[in-house]
Design an enzyme around this catalytic site. Structure first.
Site, PDB file in Angstrom:
ATOM      1  N   HIS A 122      83.970  -3.411-141.439  1.00  0.00           N
ATOM      2  CA  HIS A 122      83.823  -3.529-142.899  1.00  0.00           C
ATOM      3  C   HIS A 122      84.197  -4.939-143.352  1.00  0.00           C
ATOM      4  O   HIS A 122      85.071  -5.108-144.215  1.00  0.00           O
ATOM      5  CB  HIS A 122      84.671  -2.476-143.626  1.00  0.00           C
TER       6      HIS A 122
ATOM      7  N   GLY B  57      69.382  -4.333-155.437  1.00  0.00           N
ATOM      8  CA  GLY B  57      70.222  -4.961-156.454  1.00  0.00           C
ATOM      9  C   GLY B  57      70.519  -6.404-156.067  1.00  0.00           C
ATOM     10  O   GLY B  57      69.712  -7.084-155.426  1.00  0.00           O
TER      11      GLY B  57
ATOM     12  N   GLU C 160      86.560   5.235-142.248  1.00  0.00           N
ATOM     13  CA  GLU C 160      87.177   3.991-141.771  1.00  0.00           C
ATOM     14  C   GLU C 160      88.692   4.106-141.786  1.00  0.00           C
ATOM     15  O   GLU C 160      89.244   4.740-142.678  1.00  0.00           O
ATOM     16  CB  GLU C 160      86.735   2.830-142.682  1.00  0.00           C
TER      17      GLU C 160
ATOM     18  N   VAL D 222      75.262  -1.996-144.670  1.00  0.00           N
ATOM     19  CA  VAL D 222      76.302  -2.869-145.217  1.00  0.00           C
ATOM     20  C   VAL D 222      76.774  -2.339-146.576  1.00  0.00           C
ATOM     21  O   VAL D 222      77.435  -3.054-147.328  1.00  0.00           O
ATOM     22  CB  VAL D 222      75.812  -4.333-145.369  1.00  0.00           C
ATOM     23  N   GLY D 223      76.384  -1.080-146.890  1.00  0.00           N
ATOM     24  CA  GLY D 223      76.778  -0.485-148.163  1.00  0.00           C
ATOM     25  C   GLY D 223      78.096   0.261-148.009  1.00  0.00           C
ATOM     26  O   GLY D 223      79.183  -0.345-148.013  1.00  0.00           O
ATOM     27  N   ARG D 224      77.993   1.571-147.868  1.00  0.00           N
ATOM     28  CA  ARG D 224      79.170   2.382-147.623  1.00  0.00           C
ATOM     29  C   ARG D 224      78.819   3.379-146.524  1.00  0.00           C
ATOM     30  O   ARG D 224      77.671   3.843-146.446  1.00  0.00           O
ATOM     31  CB  ARG D 224      79.588   3.160-148.886  1.00  0.00           C
TER      32      ARG D 224
END
Lengths: 325, 325
Positions: free
Chosen positions: B286, B160, B268, B237-239
């Protein structure tokens, strides 16, 4: 045995005791290797070294005039470093000894590392890692914001094999590129500045990657760093002495410059301890050049140059010494 | 006061106590801000919140069906995150509540950070920094070599806004790019793989940057990681929940995968302590999205969307929910 056609040619191996390359064994199978550190020494060391025409200089081992004087027949030194600041170039020139270096074998690795250091300093990656490993995240939850990388103005000191690769990488981050160099390069789209201070005044990320010579020693001095200012950072992947390290440390501690990513230092392996307390600094033990891949490439190049020399073929990555005619 | 033309429109502020944006003060000057965390509460909270049409959801604060039920007149939630996994999207859809997100405000920062993490893991930048700061350089002089970045095969999970920017950056390192996505994208020069396992089998650097949904939860499972193998690394680096974290930790500890750069975690701010002992892992709280620059951009976007909503203008970065007609 001298003159015997069956005897493999002799070469001098010049290295520090703790610096070894994996091709040393292969060389011993193909050549008469004369290593002054061998114990016991080669039985014919005195006469063979007197006649030896080639030296392999492994690593940044100093090649002084005194070293050269030991080998009166020397015609060529095959070096394994990208830089040649450990060579007494004047002495080589006056004896018309040719020099080869690592050429661009390491350039991609150094460029990759320079970009990594810049992102690391600006976005505080190593500091983040320290923060998490210290268990601070669940406790403090806060963590200093870094600074954006994309779109920053990158200034490159020395747009050679490494500098051009750094430029290409930063272009993909939407960064603008400027450089300083001994002279403006033709057909290069980047902005040229006549000296480091002018470059620094138009730069957020100052990358130091030129050769160390008498002219470039302490090129990045107090004035240049003051011009860069506290929103600018310095990345040094060249040689420690390109930067006035004492001034650099003072200006990092006082916050007069914004941060630094340092792979090289003036008195390696000594690193100024004041830097250990700073979160906007990333420290690295002169390893920008080192990956297994590039070590393989350089060993291939060294072998090829040694073979080329003994068969009178052209050398690769030869340093242009402009011998007096 | 309802119906009074002089009264500024009401909006709900939905956030966790420790998550504040600097635009909150500006909003209070322009709108009737209803913050359930205000103490004392707004004197007309019950009736105004009953009539409120807009909610600003600041940060990853859960927007559950129960939250939505408190606001019967809600028409739109303006969100500040790139992801919307903290939204009960089905509940929004059934009530025809529109959602906006951060769009690509953070995309450059996340892409920069992903590249930084990949270089850091492969070239061991954070580990080098630890090595130097521990004073080990003059003592041990040796330091594990990393692995080359240039020329590696990069596999992107989710091409994306962020993934495309990551691809563009890695192209400048001479890396080849492949990706997996819900479907093959037209007019994209990168190699498409139908699923994450196939992508992983052709990848050295696996970058996880897709949205977290029921379908993508634990998309990177044991099988995918085993296919990636011990010469491959993962950058997330997403979730956190896109990766089976328990399996990830086991395979990092056992050496079945080569390394990881992790900005996100499943629980987290809890980070598995086994990772703290590993040198081939870079840990980050994050923060890939966070720079002062992108915070400014997102606050501008939030303000613009709130103003657009109240003046019946088109919204920016609206999530396409495909309401049933």
């Amino acid at each position: 045995m001298a003159g015997d056609e069956e005897t493999p040619p002799a070469l001098i191996l010049h290295h520090l005791p703790n610096f070894k390359l994996s091709i040393f064994a292969l060389l011993r199978s193909k050549y008469t290797v004369l290593d002054p550190l061998d114990d016991p020494p080669h039985p014919s060391f005195p006469e063979l070294s007197n006649a030896a025409r080639l030296m392999l200089c492994a690593g940044p081992t100093p090649v002084t005039a005194a070293v050269l004087d030991r080998y009166p027949a020397l015609e060529c030194v095959v070096g394994s470093s990208a830089g040649i600041n450990h060579f007494d170039v004047a002495a080589c020139r006056s004896r018309r000894i040719r020099i080869t270096c690592a050429g661009d074998s390491f350039s991609d690795d150094v460029a990759d590392y320079a970009v990594g250091l810049a992102i690391d300093v600006l976005r505080r990656v190593s500091a983040a890692d320290r923060f998490v490993r210290a268990g601070s995240w669940p406790v403090r939850r806060e963590y200093g914001l870094g600074s954006k990388v994309s779109g920053k103005r990158v200034g490159i000191v020395g747009l050679g094999s490494i500098g051009s690769r750094i430029a290409k990488r930063f272009e993909s981050f939407g960064c603008s590129i400027a450089y300083t160099s001994t002279k403006k390069k033709p057909n290069i789209p980047y902005t040229f500045h006549a000296n480091a201070a002018r470059l620094a005044s138009n730069t957020d990320i100052l990358i130091v990657c030129c050769a160390l010579t008498d002219e470039t020693r302490h090129l990045i001095n107090t004035e240049v760093m003051a011009t860069l200012g506290n929103s600018g950072i310095i990345v040094n992947v060249g040689r420690g002495a390109l930067v006035d390290e004492k001034a650099l440390v003072e200006m990092l501690v006082s916050g007069e410059i914004g941060g630094a990513g340092l792979d090289v230092f003036e008195h390696e392996p000594r690193v100024p301890r004041e830097l250990f307390a700073l979160d906007n600094v990333v420290l690295s033990p002169h390893h920008a050049v080192l990956t297994p891949d590039s070590l393989g490439a350089i060993e291939d190049l060294l072998l090829a140059n040694i073979e080329a020399f003994f068969s009178n073929q052209p050398l690769k990555a030869e340093v242009q010494l402009e011998f007096a005619s």
